[in-house]
Scaffold this motif. Structure first.
Motif, short mmCIF file in Angstrom:
data_model
loop_
_atom_site.label_atom_id
_atom_site.label_comp_id
_atom_site.label_asym_id
_atom_site.label_seq_id
_atom_site.Cartn_x
_atom_site.Cartn_y
_atom_site.Cartn_z
N VAL A 228 1.55 4.23 -2.21
CA VAL A 228 0.64 4.75 -1.27
C VAL A 228 -0.40 4.33 -0.37
CG1 VAL A 228 -2.02 5.23 -2.04
CG2 VAL A 228 -0.04 5.70 -3.77
N PHE A 229 -0.41 3.10 -0.22
CA PHE A 229 -1.00 2.25 1.02
C PHE A 229 0.12 2.07 2.12
CE2 PHE A 229 -1.10 -1.68 3.48
CZ PHE A 229 -2.37 -2.24 3.41
N PHE A 230 1.36 2.14 2.31
CA PHE A 230 1.46 2.60 3.51
C PHE A 230 1.81 4.26 4.24
CE2 PHE A 230 3.63 -1.36 2.79
CZ PHE A 230 3.56 -1.95 3.35
N SER A 231 1.64 5.39 3.40
CA SER A 231 1.24 5.92 3.86
C SER A 231 -0.12 7.06 4.14
CB SER A 231 1.40 7.74 2.43
OG SER A 231 2.84 7.60 1.77
N LEU A 232 -1.00 5.81 3.70
CA LEU A 232 -1.88 6.21 4.42
C LEU A 232 -2.26 4.88 5.66
CD1 LEU A 232 -5.18 6.96 4.08
CD2 LEU A 232 -5.49 4.98 2.12
N LEU A 233 -2.19 3.83 5.22
CA LEU A 233 -1.66 2.65 6.17
C LEU A 233 -1.23 3.77 8.40
CD1 LEU A 233 -2.88 0.25 7.08
CD2 LEU A 233 -0.29 -0.84 6.15
N ARG B 10 1.18 5.03 -8.83
CA ARG B 10 1.44 3.85 -9.55
C ARG B 10 2.75 3.11 -8.69
NH1 ARG B 10 3.97 5.86 -15.77
NH2 ARG B 10 1.71 5.65 -16.80
N ASP B 11 3.16 3.75 -7.29
CA ASP B 11 3.40 2.99 -6.31
C ASP B 11 2.45 2.87 -5.17
OD1 ASP B 11 4.96 1.83 -4.59
OD2 ASP B 11 6.47 3.71 -4.16
N ARG B 12 2.13 1.73 -5.74
CA ARG B 12 0.70 1.16 -4.82
C ARG B 12 1.23 1.26 -3.33
NH1 ARG B 12 -2.65 -2.92 -9.26
NH2 ARG B 12 -2.84 -0.68 -10.80
#
Length: 304
Positions: free
Chosen positions: A26-31, A21-23
């Protein structure tokens, strides 16, 4: 048993959903790992290529195989480091519950205290596997486009090593983050680990270029052996093709780029690295068990 498994599974699912839910998280973990890959492909790839070419000297070589070799070397570092950085980021679920007081509410439920901690740990493993799995898939697609030198066994070995690395990273991050009480401290610790771990593991620079004292320190970091195993998986096929006609160059490249590691004076290869890494997982698991048992004894109510 069934009555305990259902709330345990719900806790694991809850933690996974909270993280998703913390988009932004998630985005920065992947980025983060993808940015490192992009920087390498755009700017640093030529530097590593020239370094490998200089190690070969005047020997003739296949440029495509050499590029695949250095690409695999860098991809190995990114995937191995991502397991640790993502795992530390995923601890935000546990830290957030503790900071908001939600964990105290969970602990007064029928679920036993050790089960709660195990649920956080399993959730961390799943999050790390999911995020790093995407990074691994992107890397494999890139390799398929630019030059495929992997076997089916290499692909399965990479997946298995990713699973082992995620497990090891989840254990390490759990031990370090368990005493943390606030999100600010967690963010600071995660930032420090993200900045330092790549160098402590020898993921971004070959261990062979470090001073002797630093090399001994690097040998004590479990992720060092994960990175070394990944290097053999992703770069081994290209190295075999590259040195098919010049076998004398193979050992020079293996030493220069740490595909073989100097383990306190003993040269070890991929199999030994994997074995040492598995042993470190067992040691960390034992430490976690001791910590859990000590915590359980501390919170056990005294009889009157």
């Amino acid at each position: 048993m069934k009555g305990m498994l259902r709330p345990f599974a719900c806790l694991v699912r809850r933690g996974f959903v909270i993280f998703l839910r913390d988009r932004a998280g998630v985005f920065f973990s992947l980025l983060a790992p993808l940015i490192i890959l992009m920087l390498y492909f755009l700017f640093l790839g030529d530097v590593q290529f020239d370094s490998a070419a200089s190690a070969l000297g005047d020997l003739r070589y296949d440029e495509k195989a050499l590029k695949a070799f250095v690409d695999g070397w860098m991809i190995s570092g990114v995937v191995s480091v991502s397991c640790i950085t993502v795992s530390f980021s995923a601890q935000s679920v546990m830290i957030g519950d503790r900071e908001r007081g939600t964990r105290a509410d969970i602990l007064v439920s029928p679920v036993q205290r050790p089960a709660t901690g195990i649920a956080y740990f399993i959730c961390n493993c799943l999050i790390t596997l999911a995020i790093v799995g995407i990074v691994l898939a992107v890397c494999i697609v890139y390799i398929a486009i630019t030059g495929w030198y992997l076997s089916a066994g290499d692909v399965f070995a990479a997946i298995g090593m990713t699973a082992m690395s995620a497990l090891s990273a989840a254990m390490l991050s759990t031990l370090i983050c368990t005493p943390i009480r606030t999100g600010n401290v967690h963010s600071a610790v995660t930032g420090i680990m993200s900045a330092a771990i790549g160098f402590l593991m020898g993921a971004y620079m070959p261990v062979s270029v470090f001073p002797t004292a630093v090399r001994y320190i690097v040998m004590l970091v479990p992720g060092t052996y994960s990175a070394g195993a990944f290097r053999n998986i992703f770069s081994g096929g290209a190295l075999e093709v590259l040195c098919k006609d010049v076998p004398a160059a193979e050992q020079a490249l293996r030493d220069a780029f740490t595909l073989d590691m100097d383990f306190f004076g003993i040269k070890i290869g991929c199999g030994a690295m994997t074995g040492i890494f598995a042993a470190t997982i067992g040691i960390v698991a034992l430490i976690m068990l001791i910590v859990v048992l000590a915590g359980r004894a501390r919170h056990k109510p005294e009889r009157t």
